[in-house]
Design a protein around this motif. Structure first.
Motif, mmCIF file in Angstrom:
data_model
loop_
_atom_site.group_PDB
_atom_site.id
_atom_site.type_symbol
_atom_site.label_atom_id
_atom_site.label_comp_id
_atom_site.label_asym_id
_atom_site.label_seq_id
_atom_site.Cartn_x
_atom_site.Cartn_y
_atom_site.Cartn_z
ATOM 1 N N ASN A 91 6.273 8.813 7.536
ATOM 2 C CA ASN A 91 5.311 8.428 8.579
ATOM 3 C C ASN A 91 6.002 8.269 9.935
ATOM 4 O O ASN A 91 5.431 7.694 10.847
ATOM 5 C CB ASN A 91 4.609 7.116 8.195
ATOM 6 C CG ASN A 91 5.572 5.932 8.249
ATOM 7 O OD1 ASN A 91 6.786 6.113 8.320
ATOM 8 N ND2 ASN A 91 5.031 4.729 8.209
ATOM 9 N N ARG A 117 2.012 11.677 9.007
ATOM 10 C CA ARG A 117 2.301 12.309 7.722
ATOM 11 C C ARG A 117 1.733 13.736 7.701
ATOM 12 O O ARG A 117 0.541 13.939 7.940
ATOM 13 C CB ARG A 117 1.709 11.482 6.584
ATOM 14 C CG ARG A 117 2.374 10.121 6.462
ATOM 15 C CD ARG A 117 2.083 9.493 5.148
ATOM 16 N NE ARG A 117 2.486 8.087 5.142
ATOM 17 C CZ ARG A 117 3.644 7.627 4.672
ATOM 18 N NH1 ARG A 117 4.521 8.459 4.169
ATOM 19 N NH2 ARG A 117 3.930 6.342 4.705
ATOM 20 N N ASN A 131 9.682 8.960 1.633
ATOM 21 C CA ASN A 131 8.214 8.864 1.694
ATOM 22 C C ASN A 131 7.772 7.479 1.210
ATOM 23 O O ASN A 131 6.591 7.219 1.057
ATOM 24 C CB ASN A 131 7.527 9.991 0.905
ATOM 25 C CG ASN A 131 7.554 9.758 -0.596
ATOM 26 O OD1 ASN A 131 8.278 8.905 -1.089
ATOM 27 N ND2 ASN A 131 6.763 10.519 -1.318
ATOM 28 N N GLU A 185 0.877 -1.172 0.000
ATOM 29 C CA GLU A 185 0.000 0.000 0.000
ATOM 30 C C GLU A 185 0.908 1.213 0.000
ATOM 31 O O GLU A 185 1.936 1.203 0.670
ATOM 32 C CB GLU A 185 -0.860 0.038 1.277
ATOM 33 C CG GLU A 185 -1.876 -1.078 1.332
ATOM 34 C CD GLU A 185 -2.758 -1.011 2.578
ATOM 35 O OE1 GLU A 185 -2.743 0.020 3.277
ATOM 36 O OE2 GLU A 185 -3.435 -2.012 2.830
ATOM 37 N N ASP A 237 0.687 6.413 9.874
ATOM 38 C CA ASP A 237 0.244 7.387 8.866
ATOM 39 C C ASP A 237 -0.278 8.676 9.507
ATOM 40 O O ASP A 237 -0.360 9.708 8.825
ATOM 41 C CB ASP A 237 -0.820 6.766 7.948
ATOM 42 C CG ASP A 237 -0.177 5.880 6.881
ATOM 43 O OD1 ASP A 237 0.991 6.142 6.529
ATOM 44 O OD2 ASP A 237 -0.840 4.932 6.408
ATOM 45 N N TYR A 288 0.828 5.389 0.599
ATOM 46 C CA TYR A 288 -0.013 6.495 1.048
ATOM 47 C C TYR A 288 0.891 7.687 1.300
ATOM 48 O O TYR A 288 1.790 7.632 2.140
ATOM 49 C CB TYR A 288 -0.722 6.080 2.338
ATOM 50 C CG TYR A 288 -1.620 7.127 2.963
ATOM 51 C CD1 TYR A 288 -2.753 7.584 2.304
ATOM 52 C CD2 TYR A 288 -1.347 7.625 4.238
ATOM 53 C CE1 TYR A 288 -3.582 8.518 2.891
ATOM 54 C CE2 TYR A 288 -2.182 8.563 4.834
ATOM 55 C CZ TYR A 288 -3.302 9.000 4.151
ATOM 56 O OH TYR A 288 -4.125 9.928 4.739
ATOM 57 N N SER A 289 0.693 8.754 0.553
ATOM 58 C CA SER A 289 1.525 9.948 0.739
ATOM 59 C C SER A 289 0.626 11.170 0.584
ATOM 60 O O SER A 289 0.568 11.774 -0.483
ATOM 61 C CB SER A 289 2.668 9.948 -0.295
ATOM 62 O OG SER A 289 3.533 11.022 -0.046
ATOM 63 N N PRO A 290 -0.144 11.507 1.641
ATOM 64 C CA PRO A 290 -1.183 12.518 1.517
ATOM 65 C C PRO A 290 -0.674 13.963 1.554
ATOM 66 O O PRO A 290 -1.455 14.891 1.356
ATOM 67 C CB PRO A 290 -2.043 12.257 2.765
ATOM 68 C CG PRO A 290 -1.055 11.752 3.775
ATOM 69 C CD PRO A 290 -0.034 10.967 3.008
ATOM 70 N N THR A 345 8.506 0.698 -2.253
ATOM 71 C CA THR A 345 7.285 -0.062 -2.530
ATOM 72 C C THR A 345 7.622 -1.453 -3.078
ATOM 73 O O THR A 345 8.508 -1.588 -3.925
ATOM 74 C CB THR A 345 6.419 0.688 -3.570
ATOM 75 O OG1 THR A 345 7.278 1.125 -4.618
ATOM 76 C CG2 THR A 345 5.727 1.881 -2.961
#
Ligand code: NZQ
Ligand code: ZN
Length: 396
Positions: free
Chosen positions: A149, A170, A254, A5, A167, A7-9, A259
């Protein structure tokens, strides 16, 4: 490739005058009362902090200040920040400074939404379920904390340095102006360069096969660092070199390059005990750990390391392969890395940053092992291996 997964908001605003977006971003995030968190002196001396406070005054955004974050940030100030947030009904935190300020702000953001001791999250006793939103104006390319994170805090009780990955850590936004890094002393610039490279290497040191995309991305970031490091060391005001290093620092941590890979993180965990005990800068500690770790692993488990380390030597350090001898090629790459760190003025031996061989048993006992009881994933280490690596770091 492993399942993953990503996730980098964080909204990244990058470039000249990026920090001038602070009021706009706070308004967009509906911030009513903000904690402005910063370090000891750099943000004041550079004029950045007063400029940001003026901007908030003009925009009629109400705020409370808390400065004084030390490098390797301490739990005591986090407790103080949590108290301020609860008493003052703070609903947004802004960190202005390096990774230590960002990490301290993350600890405060977690603790402000929790009735117990925030340290529970750092020792794995509790899992965070909420945090105050956070924005950062990062002034030091190194930790990648602006997009990561992680938060890493040292508790004064036992000098335990521990990380909390969630998370919730972040940031909502990161304002990144490469010009704000011009004032960094050469030593700090160099520490940041090593830290960025190490974040890539922790992901690159992976037993996962057939991950050519992330292998290539890792090598591209490492090459970018090797190309741009000498430029900023010579000319601290080279905008483009500073900018490339700054953005590389964010991408290095990040997790975009991690990944689909099992990651290692043994060097980071061994280093964290060094900076927890000796107050050495994190990047400087890493510069001493990484080459020794690689030499140790290459000798102990060539079947797991030689091909990977030889590829690193070829692709990043430009080593011409020694025919049919991956170990020799890998060794030449490690030597090139060691030399590169030395030219940046980084320490090499344990004693260079106040380390003392008699502390090794205590350091080994403090290292946070992985849940399975060993450390790292390229070739998992036992406590005896960790002790051997620390000993190999001592001046001969
Ligand atoms: O305290 P001030 O006066 O602000 O000075 C700082 C500090 O002395 C100074 N500085 C920062 N920006 C500057 C500047 N000086 C001149 N001009 C500027 N633009 O630099 C000194 C070091 O700052 P610090 O924030 O401690 O450095 P860094 O960003 O390298 O952060 C290191 C901490 O982050 C942790 C490390 O373990 C260490 O505690 N890490 C955090 C991670 C994360 N959150 O994802 C991952 C990393 O692996 C790392 O563990
Ligand atoms: Zn690091």
């Amino acid at each position: 490739m492993e399942n993953f997964e990503f996730y980098s908001p964080t909204k990244f605003i990058f470039g000249k005058d990026a920090e001038m977006n602070l009021a706009k971003m706070l308004t967009e995030n509906d911030a009513k009362k903000v904690l402005i968190h910063y370090g000891r002196s750099s943000a004041k001396e550079s004029g950045l902090l007063p400029k940001m406070l003026r901007l908030l005054d003009e925009s009629k955004i109400s705020y409370v200040e808390l400065g004084g974050v030390e490098p390797n940030p301490k739990a005591n100030l986090v407790y103080k920040g949590i108290e301020i947030c609860k008493n003052e009904k703070i609903d947004f935190i802004v960190a202005i400074g390096g990774g230590s300020v960002a990490d301290s702000a993350k600890g405060i953001a977690l603790g402000a939404c929790y009735d117990g001791d925030f340290w529970d999250f750092f020792v794995g006793k509790e899992v965070p379920k909420a945090a105050l939103p956070l924005g950062v104006i990062i002034t030091l390319p190194a930790t990648g904390s602006e997009g990561s994170n992680s938060s890493v805090i040292t508790h004064e009780n036992g000098n335990l340095k521990r990380g909390c990955n969630t998370d919730w850590n972040r940031p909502a936004f990161a304002l990144m102006n490469p010009e704000l890094t011009y004032t960094l002393p050469p030593y700090q610039t160099a520490c940041g360069i090593v830290d960025i490279m190490s974040h890539v290497l922790e992901r690159y040191f992976s037993p996962t096969e057939n991950v050519s995309l992330s292998d290539n991305l890792c090598e591209a970031i490492l090459r970018t660092m090797v190309q741009n490091a000498p430029i900023v060391m010579k000319n601290p005001r080279d905008y483009d070199a500073r900018a490339n290093i700054f953005w590389a620092g964010t991408l290095a941590h990040n997790n975009v390059v991690g990944t689909g890979r099992v990651q290692d993180w043994a060097c980071h965990k061994m280093e964290h005990e060094l900076s927890g005990m000796y107050e050495v800068a994190h990047g400087a500690g890493l510069a001493a750990v990484i080459p020794v770790y690689m030499k140790y692993q290459l000798a102990k488990a060539p079947e797991k390391c030689a091909a990977l380390f030889a590829r690193l030597a070829r692709e990043v350090w430009g080593i011409s392969p020694t025919e049919n001898d991956e170990i020799a090629t890998a060794g030449a790459g490690i030597f090139a890395m060691e030399t590169f760190f030395a030219t940046l003025g980084m320490p090499r031996y344990f004693e260079d940053f106040g380390g003392n061989a008699k502390d090794i048993p205590e350091l080994v006992s403090k290292v946070r092992m992985d849940p399975c009881g060993t450390l790292g994933n390229l070739n998992p280490l036992e406590p005896e291996d960790i002790s051997n690596i620390y000993k190999m770091m001592c001046r001969p």
